[in-house]
Design an enzyme around this catalytic site. Structure first.
Site, PDB file in Angstrom:
ATOM      1  N   PRO A 135     -92.273 -43.844 -34.640  1.00 51.37           N
ATOM      2  CG  PRO A 135     -92.943 -45.306 -32.934  1.00 51.37           C
ATOM      3  CD  PRO A 135     -93.338 -44.297 -33.709  1.00 51.37           C
ATOM      4  CB  CYS A 136     -87.759 -44.336 -37.728  1.00 51.49           C
ATOM      5  SG  CYS A 136     -86.427 -44.556 -36.781  1.00 51.49           S
ATOM      6  CG  ASN A 137     -88.452 -49.018 -34.074  1.00 51.03           C
ATOM      7  OD1 ASN A 137     -88.393 -47.733 -34.031  1.00 51.03           O
ATOM      8  ND2 ASN A 137     -88.033 -49.658 -33.242  1.00 51.03           N
TER       9      ASN A 137
ATOM     10  CG  LEU B 289     -90.263 -46.188 -41.485  1.00 54.12           C
ATOM     11  CD1 LEU B 289     -90.787 -44.764 -41.397  1.00 54.12           C
ATOM     12  CD2 LEU B 289     -90.838 -46.621 -42.769  1.00 54.12           C
TER      13      LEU B 289
END
EC number: 2.1.1.37
Length: 636
Positions: free
Chosen positions: A595-597, A599
DNA sequence: CCCACGATGACCGTCACG
DNA sequence: CGTGACGGTCATCGTGGG
């Protein structure tokens, strides 16, 4: 067995100490003057604040690092084990201090050893978690490199067992995970006594681990005293021997450790990190153009050979993905975890009509890649010919921006229509109107769908742009909002397929895939489109709707293999992996984009970096990869 | 040429509300 | 479930000064 190891380890530690003898009269005096000060941490903190330079720049933790190093490579058999057993250790060792257990927990969850975590927290405080991770990584690197050294040239007096014990047990961490914390928790009272006697709880803990659960209080006290002495020895290095590092304390001990203790080639990482300037210099910067090791449409861009770090080599192959534009330092951290493999940054605008800047870390060969055919349209106009009729000449866009999880509101498109409708000459609007409209169109990825009308893309169109079959995410109970969300979080299939294409020839009989954070199955779709036979796919995905999508696709495409899905990466521990691999055999590929939330640039609320609650799941990717890597030889 | 500086633009998102 | 409001970080590029 454990006791035996510890004893040898103790011996080797003494060897180390003698290589480091340098006295710090000031420090010794300070310690003696304050015999009642139970917390050396205070001193350490004080010292490391004005750190590194000048006469006050005593490096308190030099010895600690050695301790961690030697302890870790010998006693602990799980490099990055994360167990419930460690919890008790952590709680005990921190009960006395003002510890932020959240930070501690989060670091433990990343798979670091509690001992190491305690050390770095003491040294650097808890406020900068990123810094702590960097430090822990550094320790790990050190450990890794020394472990390699030991394998290459075993030292009969001290360290040969380290390599073997590590190797022997890297597959079944269960025993060791429990063993160490258990024995420690039995020593709570001893620990307490030592702390009451005025010893720093960390030193006490270290001594306990070193000398074993059955050691006497005298032995422990003796041990700690020696440790303190040796700590002080290190501090008298002449200032000119200490690299000038912009006021940062730590680098010296690394170089010291390398040259004095390892006495051999320096690990790359430490050379890089010797000074802050070097950090800057080696900061991973994004390539321009962002084509990675090459794109199919530009033969001149293609690189066919690279050197992978030794540790990175498979089996299994792994493929990790995340957003390219992260807060500073994130990719350095990711790369260091993933065996120092250099990220391949690719913008999917070279594969389709929408930008998608992503970093990929993988250990796949890069020669003889080939793209999926037919090549997708690479301009908006080619991808959506119907829009051409309405596209104004003053909108120069040929590519869409990154497809995200949200789309523009109706209100915004209404405002734009109002602005455009007022124009006397649609083909030549005033500068301010043009600027406003273009700005909003770029920001929200709007396309011209009619006279004076712009609109966000439909989910079906996003599916096509990302390389999925049309209606891949449609129906089956998924809402429109969720379609946007799932698609926005997905791979661009053509890009990933290009990278994975090398597998086709290598595995004519098919592959076993471990797919983490599968989402809507971008990797699976890519492999299937490549014609790679999917024998067994273990897919971990939290979202039920996404799992349904993949399952439905799996059945729809008449897959002959098995699809096993799970909802929680935490469930995927050594036991479960053991079970899976003994049923299906080794995994050939571990693929996933965590997950890139925390970032992603679009996140206004908590773009806090890799330690954010979502993005920290990267550490689970690493944990599982590292586990599988260790287990794979047995299932080949 | 190098560097500092500012302008510009892109960005796998979150939250409260109805 | 859909809607609409909500900035900040980081890289790149051009410019002007030395």
């Amino acid at each position: 067995m454990l006791e035996f190891l510890i004893k040898i380890e103790f011996g080797s530690r003494v060897d180390y100490n003698f290589k480091l003898i340098v006295f710090d009269a000031n420090l010794v005096a300070y310690v003696l003057k304050q015999p009642e000060d139970s917390s050396f941490a205070k001193l350490g903190d004080k010292m490391s604040d004005d750190s590194g330079l000048g006469s006050g720049g005593y490096d308190w933790n030099t010895e600690d690092e050695l301790e961690i190093e030697s302890f870790h490579s010998s006693c602990t058999t799980v490099p990055y084990g994360q167990t419930s057993g460690s919890r008790s250790l952590e709680e005990n060792s921190f009960a006395a201090g003002p510890s932020n257990t959240k930070v501690f927990d989060s670091l433990i969850n990343m798979g670091f050893h509690p001992e190491m975590v305690a050390k770095v927290i003491q040294e650097y405080g808890e406020e900068n978690e990123h810094k702590l991770v960097e430090e822990l990584l550094t320790y790990q690197e050190l450990e890794r490199s020394s472990q390699q050294q030991q394998q290459v040239e075993p030292d009969p007096t001290s360290s040969e067992y380290a390599a073997s014990s590590w190797d022997d047990s890297s597959d079944n961490d269960d025993s060791s995970d429990e063993e160490i914390p258990k024995s420690l928790s039995k020593n709570d009272n001893t620990l307490l006594s030592l702390v009451k006697m005025g010893f720093n709880e960390e030193e006490a803990l270290m001594a306990l681990e070193r000398l074993g659960p059955n050691s006497s209080l005298e032995e422990l006290v003796d041990f700690i005293s020696v440790a303190q002495l040796v700590k002080s020895e290190d501090a008298l290095l002449p200032p000119e021997d200490k690299p000038q590092c912009n006021g940062h304390a730590k680098p010296r001990k690394r170089t010291l450790y390398e040259s004095e203790v390892l006495g051999r080639k320096k690990p790359k990482v430490f050379e890089k990190r010797t000074c802050e300037e070097d950090d800057e210099a080696q900061a991973i910067h994004l390539p321009n153009p962002m084509v990675g090791f090459g794109i199919p449409t530009d033969p001149n861009s293609i690189i066919t050979h690279r050197r992978l770090p030794h540790d990175a080599n498979g089996p299994p192959y792994f493929y990790y993905e995340n957003v390219a534009l992260t807060p500073k330092g994130v990719w350095q951290t990711i790369s260091r975890f993933l065996y120092d493999v250099e990220p391949e940054y690719v913008d999917s605008k070279y594969f389709c009509a929408a930008a998608r800047k992503r970093g990929y870390i993988h250990n796949l060969p890069i020669a003889n890649r080939y793209p999926l055919l037919p090549l997708p349209a690479r301009t908006i106009q080619d991808a959506f010919p119907l829009l051409k009729k309405w596209w104004p000449s003053w909108d120069p866009r040929t590519k869409l921006n990154c497809l995200q999880t949200v789309h523009a509101s109706a209100k915004l498109t209404q405002r734009i229509r109002a602005a455009v409708e007022q124009l006397q000459d649609f083909d030549d609007p005033p500068e301010n109107v043009k600027k406003y409209v273009l700005e909003q169109c770029r920001k929200w990825n709007l396309v011209w769908v009619g006279k004076n009308k712009v609109a966000p893309l439909e989910p079906d169109e996003v599916e096509i742009l990302l390389g999925f079959p049309k209606y891949h995410t449609r129906g089956g109970g998924i809402s429109r909002t969720d379609r946007f969300k799932s698609l926005g979080n997905s791979f661009q299939v053509d890009t990933v397929a290009y990278h994975l294409s090398v597998l086709k020839e290598m595995f004519p009989d098919g592959i076993n895939v471990l797919s983490l954070f599968s989402g809507i199955g971008g990797a699976e779709v890519a492999l299937h489109k490549l014609g790679v036979l999917l024998k067994n796919v273990v897919s971990v995905e939290k979202s039920q709707v996404n799992r349904d999508i993949v399952r439905s696709w799996w059945e729809q495409t008449n897959q002959k293999g098995n699809l096993i899905d799970m909802d929680d990466v935490q469930q995927l521990d050594a036991d479960r992996l053991e079970q899976l691999m003994s049923t299906f055999g080794a995994f050939d590929l571990i693929v996933g984009g965590s997950p890139c939330n925390n970032l992603a640039g679009s996140n206004r609320v908590n773009r806090i970096g890799l330690e954010g609650s979502e993005s920290a799941l990267f550490y689970d990717y690493f944990r599982i990869l590292d586990l599988v890597k260790g287990m794979t030889p047995r299932f080949q």
